[in-house]
Design an enzyme around this catalytic site. Structure first.
Site, PDB file in Angstrom:
ATOM      1  N   THR A  48     -33.343  -9.420   1.901  1.00 52.31           N
ATOM      2  CA  THR A  48     -34.192  -8.233   2.058  1.00 52.31           C
ATOM      3  C   THR A  48     -35.427  -8.530   2.888  1.00 52.31           C
ATOM      4  O   THR A  48     -35.958  -7.651   3.570  1.00 52.31           O
ATOM      5  CB  THR A  48     -34.588  -7.714   0.655  1.00 52.31           C
ATOM      6  OG1 THR A  48     -33.386  -7.341  -0.016  1.00 52.31           O
ATOM      7  CG2 THR A  48     -35.503  -6.514   0.730  1.00 52.31           C
ATOM      8  N   SER A  95     -27.840 -12.331   0.156  1.00 52.78           N
ATOM      9  CA  SER A  95     -27.645 -13.583  -0.590  1.00 52.78           C
ATOM     10  C   SER A  95     -26.288 -13.656  -1.278  1.00 52.78           C
ATOM     11  O   SER A  95     -25.843 -14.740  -1.650  1.00 52.78           O
ATOM     12  CB  SER A  95     -28.775 -13.796  -1.592  1.00 52.78           C
ATOM     13  OG  SER A  95     -28.668 -12.890  -2.656  1.00 52.78           O
ATOM     14  N   THR A 129     -32.983 -12.385  -2.559  1.00 54.03           N
ATOM     15  CA  THR A 129     -33.416 -12.754  -3.915  1.00 54.03           C
ATOM     16  C   THR A 129     -32.263 -12.828  -4.911  1.00 54.03           C
ATOM     17  O   THR A 129     -32.367 -13.486  -5.935  1.00 54.03           O
ATOM     18  CB  THR A 129     -34.448 -11.743  -4.438  1.00 54.03           C
ATOM     19  OG1 THR A 129     -33.866 -10.440  -4.396  1.00 54.03           O
ATOM     20  CG2 THR A 129     -35.720 -11.786  -3.615  1.00 54.03           C
TER      21      THR A 129
END
Ligand code: ASP
Length: 360
Positions: A48, A95, A129
């Site tokens: 992000t 991720s 994240t």
């Protein structure tokens, strides 16, 4: 993509020969002081922090891994006043797409950099994240150096109004150059808070205050006046690790079974046996799995007990030891998976793997 930015400029018209010479001298002095800044290398992977939405007000519905690290750095030129930055785009993905190849690439690059470039003070890894804690723990176990490795991301896309990425990145660089960050293993720096890689975990799907170290809290903070620490990790990591990945091209396969819910079926374990995995992390102490786990053990699959609760130890017991089952201490299932994959590069002996879970 590799890059180095030198943003030092001398502006203003200085008429006359004397002033021109003075200008040249001043330029030399300023350039020398830029060289004196601590060196930080950024490895960018996506997430992000590099996300872009069609409109500034859109905090969801963005595409991760759109902006390059060069573009992210343009939003926070202040980093060049505190560090001599070099950077590299390793990948540009969410991720969920970080794979073994990227993990090994990161670990190898950081180990090579620290071995060959004693002048580099720290490394920052930008990352989505969602699985950042797994990459952080992997680097915590595979970077053989006491120099900082700081993982950072954002909860709001770079294109957003009040995106958290630029400040998070600035703070991550501050953490990477802080002498106090040395010897603390890989770190997660988000929202001004610093977590240890082993403990830091994402706890909220959306809010910017998402990472914390559960029952252990934060190691410290990137406060406006200085980076401050209150404790350091006790478990074995980085410079004291036994996991050398330099010659590895891949890692053993380990999957996680989220058990422990009512009437849990053992079909997922059976499926993994059929798939031929090397290890299973079972996030459950449920007896529903006893028979299928015996089957898995007969096939040589290593089983690690973890738990879905997210906090607290899974205790060792004589029954589990006799059955050749390993307990994952207080590692969350996704972290137990990381350690088990590395453990399996060295041994399949449950007693030795238990030793590793007690050490790291
Ligand atoms: N989808 C994102 C990821 O790459 C979420 C984030 O970066 O915060 O994990």
């Amino acid at each position: 993509m590799n890059g180095k930015i030198n943003r030092l400029k001398i502006s203003g018209a200085l008429p006359g020969l004397v002033l021109a010479v003075a200008g040249i001298l001043l330029h030399c002095v300023v350039t020398a002081s830029a060289g004196d800044l601590p060196k930080v290398h950024i490895l960018a992977t996506g997430g992000t922090i590099s996300g872009k939405a069609p409109e500034r007000i859109m905090l969801s519905g963005y595409k991760s891994g759109t902006f390059t690290i060069e573009e992210i750095l343009e939003t926070v030129p202040e980093v060049h006043k505190i560090a001599d930055i070099t950077y590299e785009q390793v990948s540009n993905v969410g991720s969920g797409s970080i794979d073994t190849d990227i993990l090994l690439t990161l670990a190898k690059k950081i180990n090579t950099l620290y071995a060959e470039r004693p002048d580099v003070a720290g490394v920052v890894v930008t990352h989505g994240t969602g699985t950042m804690e797994e990459t952080a723990y992997f680097l915590n176990l595979t970077v053989i150096s006491d120099k900082p490795v700081v993982c950072v991301g954002a909860m709001r896309p770079l294109s957003a109004v009040s995106g958290d990425g630029p400040l998070n990145l600035y703070n991550a660089v501050r953490v990477a150059i802080s002498p106090e960050s040395r010897g603390k293993g890989a770190l997660i720096s988000m929202n001004d808070e610093i977590s240890a890689a082993r403990e830091g975990t994402k706890t909220d799907t959306y809010r910017v205050e998402t990472f914390n170290g559960r029952e252990f809290g934060f190691l410290g903070y990137a406060d406006p006046d200085r980076v401050v620490y209150y404790r350091k990790p006790y478990r074995r990591h980085t410079y004291a690790s036994e996991f050398i990945v330099a010659d590895l091209e891949t890692l053993p396969t380990v999957d996680i079974v989220y058990g422990g819910y009512q009437e849990a079926g053992a079909g997922s374990v059976l499926g993994l046996i059929e798939k031929g995995v090397d290890g299973i992390v079972l996030a459950s102490g449920s007896r529903n799995y006893t028979e299928t786990l015996e089957l898995a053990r007969e096939k040589g699959i290593v089983i690690v007990y973890s738990d879905r609760k997210g906090q607290g130890r899974v205790l060792e017991s004589d029954r589990r030891k006799e059955a050749g089952l390993v307990t994952g201490d207080n590692l969350r299932p996704q972290k137990a998976r990381v350690l088990l994959r590395l453990a399996l590069t060295k041994t399949k002996d449950p007693a030795e793997i238990q030793r590793m879970f007690n050490d790291y």
